[in-house]
Enzyme design. Structure first.
Site, PDB file in Angstrom:
ATOM      1  N   HIS A  77       0.729  -1.286   0.029  1.00 15.81           N
ATOM      2  CA  HIS A  77       0.113   0.137   0.043  1.00 15.81           C
ATOM      3  C   HIS A  77       0.769   1.374  -0.131  1.00 15.81           C
ATOM      4  CE1 HIS A  77      -3.277   2.518   2.381  1.00 15.81           C
ATOM      5  NE2 HIS A  77      -2.975   2.940   1.405  1.00 15.81           N
ATOM      6  N   ASP A  93      -9.141  -0.997   4.981  1.00 17.05           N
ATOM      7  CA  ASP A  93      -8.225  -0.842   5.920  1.00 17.05           C
ATOM      8  C   ASP A  93      -8.146   0.362   6.624  1.00 17.05           C
ATOM      9  OD1 ASP A  93      -5.359  -0.522   6.664  1.00 17.05           O
ATOM     10  OD2 ASP A  93      -4.737   0.332   4.690  1.00 17.05           O
TER      11      ASP A  93
HETATM   12  C1  DX5 Z   1      -3.034   3.395   7.915  1.00 13.31           C
HETATM   13  C2  DX5 Z   1      -2.782   2.140   7.202  1.00 13.31           C
HETATM   14  C3  DX5 Z   1      -3.307   0.849   7.666  1.00 13.31           C
HETATM   15  C4  DX5 Z   1      -3.244   0.723   9.372  1.00 13.31           C
HETATM   16  C5  DX5 Z   1      -4.096  -0.509   9.853  1.00 13.31           C
HETATM   17  O1  DX5 Z   1      -2.586   4.400   7.170  1.00 13.31           O
HETATM   18  O2  DX5 Z   1      -2.708   1.894   5.824  1.00 13.31           O
HETATM   19  O3  DX5 Z   1      -2.855  -0.431   7.146  1.00 13.31           O
HETATM   20  O4  DX5 Z   1      -1.741   0.665   9.633  1.00 13.31           O
HETATM   21  O5  DX5 Z   1      -3.815  -0.686  11.160  1.00 13.31           O
HETATM   22  P1  DX5 Z   1      -4.886  -0.569  12.203  1.00 13.31           P
HETATM   23  O6  DX5 Z   1      -5.433  -2.087  11.950  1.00 13.31           O
HETATM   24  O7  DX5 Z   1      -4.274  -0.592  13.452  1.00 13.31           O
HETATM   25  O8  DX5 Z   1      -5.981   0.310  11.947  1.00 13.31           O
HETATM   26 ZN    ZN Z   2      -2.748   0.105   4.617  1.00 13.19          ZN
END
Ligand code: DX5
Ligand code: ZN
Length: 219
Positions: A67, A176
């Site tokens: 990502h 996400d």
């Molecule tokens: C945020 C990221 C996510 C995030 C997910 O910018 O893209 O992938 O780290 O983590 P949690 O599950 O802790 O929200």
């Molecule tokens: Zn992410």
């Protein structure tokens, strides 16, 4: 209905032993590993880049779901493809020409992911939907793990499910940000088939990642 897949975000893993952490995810049945790349510019945080991904990929057998929260993203696509990304997800706001960036990802035979921030409308990518393998719906503003899930983004998931059916397309819908055992069910019901999770997978139930992955997968 597509099979539910889990893509744990290594943003919540122990960064001092990332290779072992990915092994642990593989053993626990993760379908892929979500790698959050941040540049301190497109988002206000910095993480890892191609050399680290390349090193991790060498000893891993599950797909890397990368990502990219970086801008301008276009000139870096090749480096992430070379590093071993299997899915390359970009934000439409981070490229001057989305068509060119999609073409570039395809040139390297990688899966094309496009991510929509909570406030980004489907209209911005509507004409590209037939070229996209995966749409990543952000349920937090990107930049940090551990934020609170924004349920309103599920409307976009439902709309995408309708468009996919109407146009006879086949893209995956991934979500996400802030996913936990309660809202995972809402997301799956709305039509998501890939769940990203960092905090819930690595921190819940004393870090029992197998249990957490299984719980997230079961509706
Ligand atoms: C945020 C990221 C996510 C995030 C997910 O910018 O893209 O992938 O780290 O983590 P949690 O599950 O802790 O929200
Ligand atoms: Zn992410």
């Amino acid at each position: 209905m597509k099979k539910i897949q889990i893509s744990p975000s290594i943003l919540s893993a122990n960064f001092s032993k990332l290779g072992d952490e990915i092994k642990r995810l593989e053993d626990a049945g993760a379908d892929m590993v979500h790698v959050d790349v941040m540049d301190g510019h497109f988002v206000p945080n910095l993480t890892i880049g191609p050399p680290v991904i390349k090193a991790l990929k060498k000893n891993s057998s599950i797909p890397f779901d990368v990502h990219l929260m970086i801008s301008p993203v276009h000139k870096y696509i090749e480096a992430y493809a070379d590093a071993g990304a299997d899915i390359i997800t970009i934000h439409p706001e981070a490229t001057e020409n989305l068509q060119n960036s999609i073409d570039k990802i395809k040139e390297f035979k990688k899966k094309v992911g496009v991510s929509l921030n909570p406030e980004t409308k489907i209209n911005l990518i509507r004409k590209f939907l037939d070229q996209i393998d995966l749409i990543l719906i952000m349920s937090v503003n990107p930049g940090f793990g551990g934020q609170k899930f924004m349920p309103e983004v599920l409307n976009k998931v439902k709309e995408l499910v309708d468009i996919r059916k109407e146009k006879n397309l086949n893209f995956d819908i991934e979500i996400d940000g802030g996913i936990n055992f309660e809202n995972s069910k809402l997301a799956i019901e709305a039509g998501v088939n890939i769940l990203v999770s960092g905090t819930t997978i690595f921190k819940s139930n004393d870090g029992d990642i197998k249990k957490n992955i299984d719980l997230l997968r079961s509706l």
